[in-house]
Design an enzyme around this catalytic site. Structure first.
Site, PDB file in Angstrom:
ATOM      1  N   ASP A  10      20.728 -22.489 -37.421  1.00  6.37           N
ATOM      2  CA  ASP A  10      22.033 -22.030 -37.860  1.00  6.37           C
ATOM      3  C   ASP A  10      22.577 -23.095 -38.829  1.00  6.37           C
ATOM      4  O   ASP A  10      22.124 -24.250 -38.800  1.00  6.37           O
ATOM      5  CB  ASP A  10      22.933 -21.893 -36.622  1.00  6.37           C
ATOM      6  CG  ASP A  10      24.348 -21.541 -36.994  1.00  6.37           C
ATOM      7  OD1 ASP A  10      24.535 -20.635 -37.822  1.00  6.37           O
ATOM      8  OD2 ASP A  10      25.276 -22.193 -36.474  1.00  6.37           O
ATOM      9  N   ASP A  12      26.425 -23.503 -40.058  1.00  6.14           N
ATOM     10  CA  ASP A  12      27.749 -24.045 -39.718  1.00  6.14           C
ATOM     11  C   ASP A  12      27.743 -24.616 -38.292  1.00  6.14           C
ATOM     12  O   ASP A  12      27.513 -23.897 -37.328  1.00  6.14           O
ATOM     13  CB  ASP A  12      28.798 -22.923 -39.790  1.00  6.14           C
ATOM     14  CG  ASP A  12      28.953 -22.363 -41.202  1.00  6.14           C
ATOM     15  OD1 ASP A  12      29.024 -23.150 -42.148  1.00  6.14           O
ATOM     16  OD2 ASP A  12      29.015 -21.125 -41.339  1.00  6.14           O
ATOM     17  N   ARG A  50      32.515 -12.870 -41.196  1.00  6.50           N
ATOM     18  CA  ARG A  50      33.909 -13.063 -41.599  1.00  6.50           C
ATOM     19  C   ARG A  50      34.782 -11.887 -41.142  1.00  6.50           C
ATOM     20  O   ARG A  50      35.862 -12.073 -40.580  1.00  6.50           O
ATOM     21  CB  ARG A  50      33.967 -13.199 -43.125  1.00  6.50           C
ATOM     22  CG  ARG A  50      35.239 -13.835 -43.642  1.00  6.50           C
ATOM     23  CD  ARG A  50      35.185 -13.934 -45.158  1.00  6.50           C
ATOM     24  NE  ARG A  50      33.972 -14.585 -45.623  1.00  6.50           N
ATOM     25  CZ  ARG A  50      33.502 -14.503 -46.877  1.00  6.50           C
ATOM     26  NH1 ARG A  50      34.166 -13.826 -47.782  1.00  6.50           N
ATOM     27  NH2 ARG A  50      32.381 -15.111 -47.222  1.00  6.50           N
ATOM     28  N   SER A 117      26.783 -16.797 -42.566  1.00  4.24           N
ATOM     29  CA  SER A 117      27.659 -17.143 -43.695  1.00  4.24           C
ATOM     30  C   SER A 117      27.198 -16.523 -45.002  1.00  4.24           C
ATOM     31  O   SER A 117      26.007 -16.517 -45.322  1.00  4.24           O
ATOM     32  CB  SER A 117      27.726 -18.661 -43.860  1.00  4.24           C
ATOM     33  OG  SER A 117      28.499 -18.957 -45.011  1.00  4.24           O
ATOM     34  N   ARG A 118      28.175 -16.049 -45.772  1.00  5.83           N
ATOM     35  CA  ARG A 118      27.883 -15.555 -47.114  1.00  5.83           C
ATOM     36  C   ARG A 118      28.106 -16.661 -48.142  1.00  5.83           C
ATOM     37  O   ARG A 118      27.962 -16.447 -49.333  1.00  5.83           O
ATOM     38  CB  ARG A 118      28.746 -14.329 -47.406  1.00  5.83           C
ATOM     39  CG  ARG A 118      28.339 -13.169 -46.479  1.00  5.83           C
ATOM     40  CD  ARG A 118      29.359 -12.068 -46.467  1.00  5.83           C
ATOM     41  NE  ARG A 118      29.410 -11.401 -47.734  1.00  5.83           N
ATOM     42  CZ  ARG A 118      30.362 -10.522 -48.079  1.00  5.83           C
ATOM     43  NH1 ARG A 118      31.308 -10.223 -47.215  1.00  5.83           N
ATOM     44  NH2 ARG A 118      30.341  -9.961 -49.251  1.00  5.83           N
ATOM     45  N   ASP A 171      24.984 -23.436 -32.463  1.00  4.70           N
ATOM     46  CA  ASP A 171      26.187 -24.005 -31.833  1.00  4.70           C
ATOM     47  C   ASP A 171      27.118 -22.919 -31.300  1.00  4.70           C
ATOM     48  O   ASP A 171      28.208 -23.236 -30.824  1.00  4.70           O
ATOM     49  CB  ASP A 171      26.968 -24.877 -32.837  1.00  4.70           C
ATOM     50  CG  ASP A 171      27.658 -24.043 -33.902  1.00  4.70           C
ATOM     51  OD1 ASP A 171      27.063 -23.042 -34.353  1.00  4.70           O
ATOM     52  OD2 ASP A 171      28.795 -24.372 -34.274  1.00  4.70           O
TER      53      ASP A 171
HETATM   54  C1  BG6 Z   1      29.067 -18.470 -39.363  1.00  6.77           C
HETATM   55  C2  BG6 Z   1      30.245 -19.164 -38.746  1.00  6.77           C
HETATM   56  O1  BG6 Z   1      28.054 -19.383 -39.615  1.00  6.77           O
HETATM   57  O2  BG6 Z   1      29.440 -17.839 -40.593  1.00  6.77           O
HETATM   58  C3  BG6 Z   1      31.380 -18.170 -38.552  1.00  6.77           C
HETATM   59  O3  BG6 Z   1      29.883 -19.704 -37.495  1.00  6.77           O
HETATM   60  C4  BG6 Z   1      31.727 -17.528 -39.891  1.00  6.77           C
HETATM   61  O4  BG6 Z   1      32.487 -18.844 -38.006  1.00  6.77           O
HETATM   62  C5  BG6 Z   1      30.478 -16.875 -40.465  1.00  6.77           C
HETATM   63  O5  BG6 Z   1      32.736 -16.552 -39.715  1.00  6.77           O
HETATM   64  C6  BG6 Z   1      30.718 -16.246 -41.819  1.00  6.77           C
HETATM   65  O6  BG6 Z   1      30.944 -17.256 -42.763  1.00  6.77           O
HETATM   66  P1  BG6 Z   1      31.446 -17.035 -44.246  1.00  6.77           P
HETATM   67  O7  BG6 Z   1      31.162 -18.355 -44.894  1.00  6.77           O
HETATM   68  O8  BG6 Z   1      30.633 -15.909 -44.829  1.00  6.77           O
HETATM   69  O9  BG6 Z   1      32.894 -16.677 -44.169  1.00  6.77           O
HETATM   70 MG    MG Z   2      27.256 -22.087 -36.204  1.00  6.87          MG
END
Ligand code: BG6
Ligand code: MG
Length: 228
Positions: A10, A12, A50, A117-118, A171
């Site tokens: 992962d 973040d 998100r 995450s994007r 995490d």
């Molecule tokens: C994940 C995070 O990695 O990415 C989440 O743990 C987050 O908290 C998700 O909402 C989406 O991220 P992003 O950068 O596309 O807003």
């Molecule tokens: Mg994470």
């Protein structure tokens, strides 16, 4: 016994300390909407998309908003989040992350980034970590958010490996559930009180050795602990 062939990370909160920026941005949105958003509430947002994060946030605040308002808030949150992210440098790579990834690769394991995450591409660029991964599956490439196993299963496809040969580093509670749903070993990175469903929990990648990883692997796969 099934051999360990790949390690899926992962982003973040595992490789980089962006989890705190997600929290700061969502808490600011909650504040503007008139309610408090705690660190405990934030655990539910980790690992999920998100859009799903916003739904959970609104649930915490007891608010129902129309689609246009939700789109606006999600955009606002991302702008706040990126205002922190864009200042990041490789110093913010979490302790031990680079060393652990390098050790995995030297041991012959494939590595992949598996994130909801994007914003992964921009973070990878800022931190210069792209060369550490054989494959990347981010939020732009999946339809179902963790705890759905899609992101991890897509990594296995990208690496051309069976899912059962992969270990996941996460995490988020949702990420641990997703790893198990994919039939993979789940290593929790963070608080054992929160990530109790993982096969092994360590505070950070700096606290994990390949010997411990192989021990957890052997325990899951044949019920015995590997000889040192
Ligand atoms: C994940 C995070 O990695 O990415 C989440 O743990 C987050 O908290 C998700 O909402 C989406 O991220 P992003 O950068 O596309 O807003
Ligand atoms: Mg994470």
């Amino acid at each position: 016994m099934i051999p360990l062939a790949a390690c899926l990370f992962d982003l973040d909160g595992v490789i980089v300390d962006t989890a705190k920026y997600h929290f700061i941005a969502w808490r600011q949105i909650a504040k503007e909407l008139g309610f408090d958003f705690t660190e405990r509430d934030n655990e539910r947002l980790k690992g999920v998309s998100r859009t799903r994060s916003l739904e959970i946030l609104l649930e915490v605040g007891g608010l129902a908003l129309d689609t246009a308002a939700k789109v606006r808030l999600a955009e606002q949150k991302n702008a706040l989040y990126l205002s922190h992210v864009m200042k990041m440098t490789p110093v913010e790579i979490l302790p031990g992350a680079e060393a652990f990834l390098t050790a995995c690769r030297q041991a012959g394991y494939k590595t992949a980034l598996a994130t909801a995450s994007r914003n992964a591409a921009v973070i990878m660029e800022l931190l210069k970590i792209a060369p550490l991964f054989d494959a990347v599956v981010d939020g732009n490439k999946v339809t179902h958010t963790k705890p759905d196993p899609e992101v991890f299963l897509n990594c296995a496809v990208a690496l051309e490996l069976p899912p059962q040969t992969c270990a996941v580093f996460e995490d988020a509670e949702a990420g641990i559930a997703a790893a198990h749903a994919a039939g993979m070993l789940a290593i929790g990175i963070g608080d054992a009180g929160i990530l109790g469903n993982a096969d092994l929990v360590v505070p950070g990648l700096k606290d994990l050795s390949l010997v411990q990883l192989r021990g957890a692997w052997d325990k899951k796969n044949n019920g015995t602990v590997a000889k040192p």
